[in-house]
Design a protein around this motif. Structure first.
Motif, PDB file in Angstrom:
ATOM      1  N   GLU A 254       0.830  -1.210   0.000  1.00 37.91           N
ATOM      2  CA  GLU A 254       0.000   0.000   0.000  1.00 37.91           C
ATOM      3  C   GLU A 254       0.862   1.257   0.000  1.00 37.91           C
ATOM      4  O   GLU A 254       0.616   2.193  -0.779  1.00 37.91           O
ATOM      5  CB  GLU A 254      -0.938   0.005   1.208  1.00 37.91           C
ATOM      6  N   ARG A 255       1.877   1.277   0.848  1.00 39.77           N
ATOM      7  CA  ARG A 255       2.764   2.443   0.878  1.00 39.77           C
ATOM      8  C   ARG A 255       3.513   2.579  -0.436  1.00 39.77           C
ATOM      9  O   ARG A 255       3.664   3.683  -0.971  1.00 39.77           O
ATOM     10  CB  ARG A 255       3.755   2.325   2.038  1.00 39.77           C
ATOM     11  N   TYR A 257       2.572   1.499  -3.459  1.00 36.51           N
ATOM     12  CA  TYR A 257       1.648   1.964  -4.499  1.00 36.51           C
ATOM     13  C   TYR A 257       1.356   3.457  -4.352  1.00 36.51           C
ATOM     14  O   TYR A 257       1.283   4.194  -5.352  1.00 36.51           O
ATOM     15  CB  TYR A 257       0.346   1.179  -4.458  1.00 36.51           C
ATOM     16  N   ASP A 258       1.195   3.915  -3.123  1.00 33.03           N
ATOM     17  CA  ASP A 258       0.923   5.339  -2.900  1.00 33.03           C
ATOM     18  C   ASP A 258       2.108   6.201  -3.356  1.00 33.03           C
ATOM     19  O   ASP A 258       1.914   7.235  -4.023  1.00 33.03           O
ATOM     20  CB  ASP A 258       0.641   5.606  -1.411  1.00 33.03           C
TER      21      ASP A 258
END
Length: 419
Positions: A254-255, A257-258
């Motif tokens: 998630e980090r 991709y962000d």
């Protein structure tokens, strides 16, 4: 300057054998001690190169290395006749065929001096690969000798393990535009060694003069490494604006991709869920160890091993994906059974270099006619079969050496690449 993607494939060498030297590589371990077929292996690789050319891609080649590596054996105080079996096998290894581990490449649009930078991988984690870099560096310095266009760097010093482009991805709007370079590293402490160290990745980024704001360092999932994803390119692959990845590829996706979306807003991410394709099936089929390439007419193709088509869950997911309106429009299965049995698929066999082909030494670029010539040499000189007990056979060693000399002489490189 016309920048384009060039795929440099490693030609499978005449000493190709299954010694099971690569801990953490499930296919290599599973086939340890089996008979290998070097001639068939090299011809399969040549056919993959032909398939790329027929897709309209520019194709390059790297040569096998001189085997057995007598200089390495001498540094260990022995020779091929007296070495212990595991040392002899390491000296005979043909693993340089996996050109994804030859170097890390940063194209000119990403670097501070506007040149394409290449850092040869040190491969220090595995003894059988740790002695490849001098011969790899020699080829890189010939192929990319134009110092106006290229900078070729020596390896990162030990103990920081660096395994090259297999642990690096680049995303960009187009190949000739500035991109985001992603370095994927492992963390020690699992059942298998983490081959890419973050210190090595950071050193490569500094040597290449990359913009820190467009450079990401991402940890590979320990779960993926434990499952047999010894390199990142076994669970993820990127091309232009597309990241194609397994759900369990990264430790903190998630980090990641962000950060990626913030740095490159045009990025597209296709994530294959574990519920559709298990990590085990992804690694067994080498779904992600594919060449994701841009087609001249538009869209992308995925060059896959036959094992992907033979794995029911993988092929069903791929067919559904291609039937949609996504960026991957074509699936190109290729037969690389001999390489796959030793743990390397289509992406392992190639080093992607974005450069102007006119700046590359033409002896390292191939078309169908040149591949015909190389295939003829392979058919005439490469051993048909090697059993594990054959590695000490002086007649086999003489044949391997003659095979290499014939190829290098044909390509007019004998004066520059003699061991």
């Amino acid at each position: 300057m016309t920048l384009r993607e060039i795929n440099f494939d490693g030609l499978v060498g005449p000493s190709h054998n299954y010694a099971g030297l690569s801990m953490g590589n499930l296919a290599s371990t599973a086939h340890a001690g089996a008979s290998s077929f070097p001639r068939a292996a090299a011809l399969q690789g040549i056919e993959k190169m032909r398939a790329n050319i027929r897709l309209g891609l520019t194709q390059g080649i790297f040569l096998p290395q001189w085997r057995p590596d007598g200089k390495w054996l001498a540094a260990l105080g022995t020779d091929v006749g007296n070495a212990e079996a595991h040392i002899r096998a390491a000296a005979m290894s043909a693993s340089s065929m996996w050109a994804a581990n030859a170097a890390t490449v940063s194209p000119a649009p990403d670097t501070s001096d506007g040149r394409t930078h290449l850092t040869v991988a040190n491969l220090v984690t595995m003894p059988h690969r740790s002695h490849e870099w001098p011969q790899t560096l020699a080829q890189l310095r010939i192929a990319f000798s134009d110092q106006r266009a290229f900078a070729v760097h020596a390896p990162i010093p030990a103990p920081f393990g660096d395994e090259g482009a297999a642990n690096q991805m680049r995303l960009c709007e187009r190949h000739d535009q500035p991109g985001v370079e992603i370095f994927v590293y492992g963390q020690a402490g699992g059942p298998f060694p983490a081959r890419q160290h973050v210190e090595a990745s950071k050193a490569v980024a500094r040597l290449h003069g990359l913009d820190p704001d467009r450079t990401l360092f991402v940890m590979q999932s320990p779960q993926a490494i434990a499952a047999g994803a010894f390199h990142n390119d076994v669970v993820a692959v990127a091309n232009e604006r597309l990241l194609f990845t397994h759900e369990q590829a990264f430790a903190n996706k998630e980090r990641f991709y962000d950060e990626l979306r913030a740095t490159l807003p045009c990025v597209e991410i296709i994530e294959v869920p574990a519920s559709a394709v298990s990590l085990a099936d992804a690694i067994r089929s080498y779904l992600f160890n594919a060449q994701l390439v841009s087609l001249p007419a538009g869209g992308m193709a995925l060059v896959l091993p036959m094992e992907a088509r033979e794995t029911t869950a993988v092929w069903a997911w791929l067919e559904e994906m291609v039937a949609g309106n996504g960026p991957i429009r074509q699936l190109v299965p290729v037969d690389l059974r001999q390489s796959m049995n030793n743990g390397g698929g289509p992406a392992c066999l190639r080093l992607r270099v974005v450069a102007d082909p006119s700046n590359v030494d033409p002896r390292f670029l191939v078309d169908e006619a040149r591949l015909d010539d190389i295939a003829a040499i392979v058919n005439s000189y490469w051993p048909e079969e090697i059993a594990s007990a054959d590695l000490a056979d002086t007649r086999l060693i003489a044949r391997i050496e003659q095979s290499w000399l014939t190829l290098v002489d044909h390509l007019q490189l004998s004066g520059e690449l003699m061991p």
